[in-house]
Structures are given as structure tokens and as C-alpha cells.
Design a protein around this motif. Structure first.
Motif, PDB file in Angstrom:
ATOM      1  N   UNK A 163       0.836  -1.208   0.000  1.00  0.00           N
ATOM      2  CA  UNK A 163       0.000   0.000   0.000  1.00  0.00           C
ATOM      3  C   UNK A 163       0.866   1.251   0.000  1.00  0.00           C
ATOM      4  N   UNK A 164       1.959   1.231   0.772  1.00  0.00           N
ATOM      5  CA  UNK A 164       2.877   2.357   0.789  1.00  0.00           C
ATOM      6  C   UNK A 164       3.473   2.587  -0.599  1.00  0.00           C
ATOM      7  N   UNK A 209       2.412   2.448  -8.661  1.00  0.00           N
ATOM      8  CA  UNK A 209       1.339   1.866  -9.456  1.00  0.00           C
ATOM      9  C   UNK A 209       0.855   0.559  -8.846  1.00  0.00           C
ATOM     10  N   UNK A 210      -0.127  -0.042  -9.498  1.00  0.00           N
ATOM     11  CA  UNK A 210      -0.732  -1.263  -8.970  1.00  0.00           C
ATOM     12  C   UNK A 210       0.252  -2.421  -9.024  1.00  0.00           C
ATOM     13  N   UNK A 211       0.873  -2.627 -10.179  1.00  0.00           N
ATOM     14  CA  UNK A 211       1.810  -3.751 -10.303  1.00  0.00           C
ATOM     15  C   UNK A 211       3.034  -3.562  -9.417  1.00  0.00           C
ATOM     16  N   UNK A 212       3.512  -2.345  -9.299  1.00  0.00           N
ATOM     17  CA  UNK A 212       4.645  -2.070  -8.413  1.00  0.00           C
ATOM     18  C   UNK A 212       4.296  -2.309  -6.960  1.00  0.00           C
ATOM     19  N   UNK A 213       3.096  -1.901  -6.563  1.00  0.00           N
ATOM     20  CA  UNK A 213       2.655  -2.132  -5.191  1.00  0.00           C
ATOM     21  C   UNK A 213       2.523  -3.617  -4.883  1.00  0.00           C
ATOM     22  N   UNK A 214       1.976  -4.367  -5.841  1.00  0.00           N
ATOM     23  CA  UNK A 214       1.853  -5.811  -5.650  1.00  0.00           C
ATOM     24  C   UNK A 214       3.231  -6.458  -5.557  1.00  0.00           C
TER      25      UNK A 214
END
Length: 146
Positions: A38-39, A46-51
Motif C-alpha cells: 500500500x505504501x 502503481x498497482x503492479x509495483x505495489x503488488x
């Protein structure tokens, strides 16, 4: 078709209870992965980076615990490491069971009783899983030979 509806509802509920139980057992790696993911998302990954950051952080938390258990020679320190992982699992088990019990029964006393039973079940399971993952010590290590 009317027979499959209730059956699929029961299967879905069982699946989510199993998933909730497993996430409660591995609460510390899940929490660190979720928080860092989430941070990373909120800092612009982005979404993929956060995942990706969440998966790496959660895996690293789990892996560091396993490495610590494998290389720490003292039993009391190994127990402390295991308890660091079991304590969040106990809290998560209590919260999850209490949330389910709130939907199932109106009595706050029985909700608390079931929540404590759920916390005990999750903490025992987490303890057994983490002690089972710890590398066994060689027989006779630390004994004086003469």
C-alpha cells in the motif's frame, strides 16, 4: 439448478474461512507485505509495483524468520523468534473469529468465548507450523565427548 445454489454458497463460505485462517496464521508476513504494498502504491509505484513490493516484503519477512530459526543456536532465542510470528497470528485469529461470531450470535459473552477459542486455535496452529519449519538440530550437538 436450485440445488447448486446453496451448495456453492457453502463451498464459498468454507473457502473464505480457510483463506482467513491461513492469513491469520501468517499474519506478520501478510501484514508487512500488505503495508509495504500500500505504501508503494501511494508513493507512485502503481498497482503492479505495489503488488510486487508487497510480495517481496512479505516473502522477505517470512524468509528472514526462517533464516533466523535455521541459524540461531539458542533454544530460548528460537522460541522468541517463533513468538514474534505467533503473537500477531493470535490477535488476527481473535479478531477474525470475533467478527464471524458477531454475525452468527447476538450474545456478547458467547462471541468472546468463541473468539478466544479461535485465537487459541490459530496461535497453536501458527506455533506448530513455525516450529515445524524450523531446521532440526543435529543429534548430540552441544554434548561433551570424551
Amino acid at each position: 439448478m436450485i440445488i447448486f445454489g446453496p451448495l456453492l454458497v457453502i463451498v464459498g463460505i468454507c473457502f473464505f474461512c480457510w483463506l482467513l485462517f491461513n492469513l491469520a496464521v501468517f499474519a506478520l508476513p501478510f501484514f508487512t507485505g500488505l503495508t509495504s504494498g500500500i505504501w508503494a502504491f501511494h508513493t507512485g509505484a502503481g498497482v503492479l509495483g505495489g503488488i510486487a513490493v508487497g510480495l517481496v516484503t512479505g516473502g522477505a519477512t517470512f524468509g528472514l524468520g526462517q533464516l533466523a530459526l535455521a541459524f540461531v543456536p539458542w533454544t530460548w532465542l528460537r522460541l522468541l523468534i517463533i513468538l514474534i510470528y505467533v503473537a500477531p497470528a493470535t490477535v488476527a485469529g481473535y479478531s477474525a473469529t470475533h467478527g464471524i461470531a458477531q454475525m452468527a450470535m447476538p450474545s456478547s459473552t458467547w462471541q468472546a468465548i468463541f473468539a478466544v477459542i479461535g485465537a487459541i486455535a490459530v496461535s497453536v496452529t501458527a506455533f506448530l507450523r513455525f516450529t515445524g519449519m524450523a531446521a532440526p538440530r543435529p543429534a548430540g550437538q552441544g554434548l561433551a565427548r570424551g
